[in-house]
Scaffold this motif. Structure first.
Motif, PDB file in Angstrom:
ATOM      1  N   PRO A   1      -2.099   0.391  -1.605  1.00  0.00           N
ATOM      2  CA  PRO A   1      -1.337   0.522  -2.846  1.00  0.00           C
ATOM      3  C   PRO A   1      -1.574  -0.633  -3.816  1.00  0.00           C
ATOM      4  N   ARG A   2      -2.295  -1.654  -3.366  1.00  0.00           N
ATOM      5  CA  ARG A   2      -2.589  -2.755  -4.285  1.00  0.00           C
ATOM      6  C   ARG A   2      -3.622  -2.369  -5.340  1.00  0.00           C
TER       7      ARG A   2
ATOM      8  N   SER B   1       1.917  -1.263  -9.552  1.00  0.00           N
ATOM      9  CA  SER B   1       3.190  -1.486  -8.851  1.00  0.00           C
ATOM     10  C   SER B   1       3.011  -2.015  -7.442  1.00  0.00           C
ATOM     11  N   GLY B   2       1.827  -1.862  -6.876  1.00  0.00           N
ATOM     12  CA  GLY B   2       1.651  -2.174  -5.456  1.00  0.00           C
ATOM     13  C   GLY B   2       2.294  -1.131  -4.556  1.00  0.00           C
ATOM     14  N   PHE B   3       2.610   0.038  -5.120  1.00  0.00           N
ATOM     15  CA  PHE B   3       3.375   1.042  -4.372  1.00  0.00           C
ATOM     16  C   PHE B   3       2.622   2.364  -4.220  1.00  0.00           C
TER      17      PHE B   3
END
Lengths: 331, 331
Positions: free
Chosen positions: B51-52, B56-58
């Motif tokens: 997710p990086r 958002s890193g999400f």
């Protein structure tokens, strides 16, 4: 680069030094998981990855406790339903079976009680237990698996959380280099890392971060010697006990796999281990680590990364025409 | 309940009936993947789950093309950065290497070109290619893996999307019951399912849904005989070619694993296979299937579920103090 000993050598080591090398240490090796119900584990693994336990059909347990990323989301605070900002940092699910209680404030007694929380939390998965169970009941493969596992036609939140918790019990991380050292392999950590461990012990970190998980077994005030400044409004254990003395007391987090579980503290404000170690020393121990001391403690902490859970990505049974559909958007 | 033949028997069948049983059929069995770069695949698998690669890193590729759920999110339209509602249904990544082009409107020539799209789409992962590459460069394990795989110190979006695409090439789903039948195993599908296949062929479905993927190899107008009513504003191929004649032409979706890839159509408006088959017959073929015909076609479509990708959940290397942090919230 250190090479891990093979299991055979480790076992030999254990037999040569049974309980000798770490009997006097305040930290114990993580024990591989035993005594779980494997059928419950397999069912729980599916449920852990199933976003249909959320209102949106988008958020699963694994969204915030991501097993590709140390059992966390590596965010300060999590993203919940409708992109709501969570109030607190998501703690790792790894080794969480070793915690004395669950959540930062310990409001759930165990993993089973914890598992029901996020599903029904309007800021997290935003569903209800009844709707989650309705979804599962509508899916024949789930219905038959619940029946096989629990011996009953009934699916209820009790069974759902029982299976998730049983899966979570398997998420222990044995065999870190530090544990290899504890078990007698002198070469498993460097002398530099060992010095870090000595500082960790003699400066007082180990007073709270001890035992099998190096934490998770007590509540402590955040900001014991110096008050902690944060814009986060969490009050910790006081919210559970109602006692003023418990304000800002939080469950001491495990240091197992800590290099993977950034950012740190209940508010996620410490981005790096260096920063976290520096601040902990000041706030909790009233001391300032030198750059060298800090680096050694951090090097020690990096030896605590164990074998990560390894399993085949589960396949989820498809919904049917009877399955309530997810509602990701209000329109 | 049909029992799948073992691989040995299948091979024997193939040798006994080489190209005979399906040579005259408009549908071909899915071939197991060959000729991929396994090092690229392993790297691409990590990137697919990371997710990086989002602001958002999400959000990862797997968020909307979930490999636990038929390579889709099973939502009408997807959830993007800041919970934005996507404009179109996320097509399955399974067997997408067989598509003549990628996206519903074919605006990407291949998987590699596709992979760069969502990363930089402000409604999806909301990042930039440069920032995504910066994140990867800051992580030593990624840096060394890119070097090992591509033989260069350079990490760029070209390598990133190359690795993701190579992983996606492995996501084919051979060995469905229908393919076993095509390969000569008469018992692999029931006579009821076989009747469904006959209706599928004789009524004209197969005109568009043919070949190895039963689709993915042409663009067709949605609402050929009767106009399709939808509130979705997607215009399809016309947005790529600029030709008015291409309005509402969309890439014909694969029917492989279609029981897992609900809801259906580019707008995700058909929730069930029954509904999708009924509407397709009316809109594209100008005919109304009887309840019996519909049920048989649906039964046939359920034989198209192949072996799902099976691999160990990847472990992602941790960020470092140099890694740009995710920005999930604007505050």
């Amino acid at each position: 680069m250190l090479v891990k000993k093979k299991a055979g050598c480790l076992l030999a080591g254990m037999m040569l030094f049974p309980m000798i090398s770490y009997a006097s240490e305040p930290v114990e090796p993580i024990k591989p998981v035993t005594n779980v119900n494997l059928d419950e584990v397999e069912l729980g693994k599916k449920l852990y990855f199933d976003p249909r336990l959320s209102k949106s059909g988008f958020i699963s347990c694994n969204s915030c406790h991501n097993l590709s990323m140390g059992g966390t989301d590596n965010l300060k605070t999590s993203i919940g339903h409708n992109w709501q900002q969570g109030p607190i940092n998501s703690p790792t699910v790894l080794n969480s079976s070793l915690n004395l209680a669950q959540f930062w404030d310990g409001r759930a007694a165990d993993l089973k009680e914890q598992a029901g929380g996020p599903i029904a939390n309007p800021k997290e998965m935003a569903f209800t237990h009844m709707l989650a169970v309705d979804v599962l009941k509508s899916i024949p493969e789930y219905a038959s698996e619940f029946k096989r596992v629990f011996g009953s036609d009934q699916i209820d939140i009790d069974n759902v959380t029982q299976a998730i918790a049983e899966f979570e019990k398997t998420l222990v991380t044995p065999n870190s280099r530090f544990d290899q050292w504890l078990l007698g392999d002198q070469q498993a950590i460097t002398s530099y890392e060992h010095e870090g461990y000595q500082i960790f012990k003699t400066s007082g970190c180990v007073a709270c971060h001890n035992g099998e998980a190096l934490g998770g077994n007590s509540f402590q005030k955040m900001g014991l010697v110096q008050p902690y400044k944060t814009s986060n409004s969490a009050e910790g254990l006081a919210g559970v006990t109602g006692k003023d003395a418990d304000r800002f007391k939080f469950k001491v987090p495990t240091l197992r796999n800590v290099e993977l579980t950034y950012p740190y503290f209940h508010d996620g404000e410490a981005e790096t281990l260096q920063e976290a170690v520096d601040l902990m020393a000041k706030l909790q121990l009233g001391r300032t680590f030198s750059t060298d001391e800090n680096a050694k403690v951090v090097a020690f902490l990096r030896t605590l990364t164990g074998d990560q859970p390894s399993f085949v990505l589960p396949q989820l049974p498809p919904s049917t025409s009877k399955t309530p559909r997810p509602e990701p958007f209000d329109n």
